[in-house]
Design an enzyme around this catalytic site. Structure first.
Site, short mmCIF file in Angstrom:
data_model
loop_
_atom_site.label_atom_id
_atom_site.label_comp_id
_atom_site.label_asym_id
_atom_site.label_seq_id
_atom_site.Cartn_x
_atom_site.Cartn_y
_atom_site.Cartn_z
N LYS A 1 -23.06 7.47 29.50
CA LYS A 1 -23.48 8.75 30.08
C LYS A 1 -22.91 9.02 31.47
O LYS A 1 -23.44 9.83 32.23
CB LYS A 1 -25.02 8.92 30.10
N HIS B 1 -18.12 0.30 26.75
CA HIS B 1 -19.27 0.29 27.65
C HIS B 1 -19.66 -1.16 27.96
O HIS B 1 -20.73 -1.40 28.52
CB HIS B 1 -20.49 0.92 26.98
N SER C 1 -29.51 11.94 31.47
CA SER C 1 -28.56 12.23 30.40
C SER C 1 -28.80 11.28 29.22
O SER C 1 -28.82 11.70 28.06
CB SER C 1 -27.13 12.08 30.93
P1 A3P Z 1 -25.26 15.59 30.85
O1 A3P Z 1 -26.08 14.99 29.76
O2 A3P Z 1 -25.87 15.38 32.21
O3 A3P Z 1 -24.93 17.02 30.60
P2 A3P Z 1 -20.65 10.29 28.28
O4 A3P Z 1 -19.40 10.92 27.80
O5 A3P Z 1 -20.42 9.06 29.10
O6 A3P Z 1 -21.61 10.07 27.16
O7 A3P Z 1 -21.32 11.30 29.31
C1 A3P Z 1 -21.92 12.50 28.87
C2 A3P Z 1 -22.20 13.35 30.10
O8 A3P Z 1 -20.95 13.85 30.61
C3 A3P Z 1 -23.06 14.56 29.76
O9 A3P Z 1 -23.88 14.81 30.90
C4 A3P Z 1 -22.00 15.63 29.55
O10 A3P Z 1 -22.47 16.94 29.69
C5 A3P Z 1 -21.00 15.27 30.64
N1 A3P Z 1 -19.68 15.84 30.37
C6 A3P Z 1 -18.91 15.63 29.28
N2 A3P Z 1 -17.80 16.37 29.34
C7 A3P Z 1 -17.86 17.06 30.50
C8 A3P Z 1 -16.99 18.02 31.13
N3 A3P Z 1 -15.87 18.42 30.57
N4 A3P Z 1 -17.39 18.51 32.33
C9 A3P Z 1 -18.54 18.12 32.91
N5 A3P Z 1 -19.40 17.22 32.35
C10 A3P Z 1 -19.05 16.71 31.16
#
Ligand code: A3P
Length: 283
Positions: A42, A97, A127
């Site tokens: 996340k 991870h 998140s």
């Molecule tokens: P939120 O849940 O706070 O919105 P991961 O890819 O490590 O699982 O992380 C997911 C988080 O990264 C989510 O946060 C998601 O919205 C955010 N995220 C993914 N792509 C993004 C982008 N292009 N711009 C901004 N945030 C992004």
């Protein structure tokens, strides 16, 4: 609902297997030409994958719009990803991870490049609460309060954020290690893309850079079914998954109580003591 796979004190999502985790650590060979995207879950993992894929295609969106994100950058700890990585020739894009001490030992004597992305753990917590609760891979908390307690203790997927981050940050002065933060990527995505290009030895023309920026935006990723995890198997998320939830910094303020915020500050200060001021842009 399932529980974690507990292995050497770390809770792994239930799709993991002890034998594979051991094999990854002791047998898997990381090659000098590999690029690894390493995060605590996340922290912006998929965003980074999208950016790196677009850098590789020089901003052309064909690849990211036709191949699922998990096929473009293979998860080393997943069964499918691991098998594909073993037989894949040429430079590989690898995702993980894994906590530091579970990562392939071969990496530490290789020239493979690793990009480690950190994010305010308070936002990681919020998140993660919303994301994992939609999956069948972990133990589901009854409330955010419960998840908060588990997170502080490290009883969530891939263990303690504090330990994960402390251990990986011990690599930060190495030439083959690039440290990025979700907050900095958000604040100035273009500069971050340039930084990643420099690190990977890639050169983009200004219009190519603009395309990378355009197709890796929150909205573009949210609309791209190859990247938004809407194609994830029903067995993993029976009611679907929302990866692109809010994409903002500081969302934790909408969820933490004053007492939780204070408790978190205290734990952060204790567990992350010793790192230079400024390393964590959100503090
Ligand atoms: P939120 O849940 O706070 O919105 P991961 O890819 O490590 O699982 O992380 C997911 C988080 O990264 C989510 O946060 C998601 O919205 C955010 N995220 C993914 N792509 C993004 C982008 N292009 N711009 C901004 N945030 C992004």
């Amino acid at each position: 609902m399932s529980d974690y796979l507990w292995f050497e004190g770390i809770p792994f999502p239930s799709v993991n297997e002890e034998e594979r985790i051991e094999e990854i650590r002791n047998v898997f060979v990381i090659r000098d030409e590999d690029t690894v995207i390493l995060t605590y879950p996340k922290s912006g993992t998929n965003w980074l994958i999208e950016i790196v894929c677009l850098i590789q295609s020089k901003g052309d969106p064909t690849w990211i719009q036709s191949v699922p994100i998990w096929e473009r950058s293979l998860w080393i700890e997943s069964k499918r990803g691991y098998q594909k990585l073993i037989s894949k020739e040429g430079p590989r894009l690898i995702n993980s991870h894994l906590p530091f001490h579970f990562f392939p030992k071969s990496f530490f004597s290789s020239k493979a490049k690793i990009i480690y992305v950190i994010r305010n753990p308070r936002d990681v917590l919020v998140s993660g609460y919303f994301f994992w609760s939609k999956t069948t891979l972990v133990k589901i908390p009854e409330s955010l309060t419960t998840y908060f307690e588990w997170f502080i203790k490290g009883n969530v997927a891939f263990g303690s954020w504090f330990e994960h981050t402390r251990a990986w940050l011990s690599m930060r002065k190495r030439d083959n290690f690039l440290l990025l933060s979700y907050e900095d990527i958000k604040k100035d995505t273009k500069s971050t893309i340039k930084k990643i290009c420099d690190f990977l030895g890639k050169k983009l023309e200004p219009d190519e850079l603009d395309m990378v920026l355009k197709y890796s935006s929150f909205q573009a990723m949210k609309e791209n079914k190859m990247s938004n995890l809407s194609l994830i198997r029903k067995v993993v998320a029976p009611n679907g998954l929302v990866l692109l939830r809010k994409g903002m910094t500081g969302d934790w303020k909408n969820y933490f109580t004053v007492a939780q915020a204070e408790a978190f500050d205290k734990v952060f200060q204790e567990k992350m003591a010793g790192f230079p001021p400024g390393l964590f842009p959100w503090e």
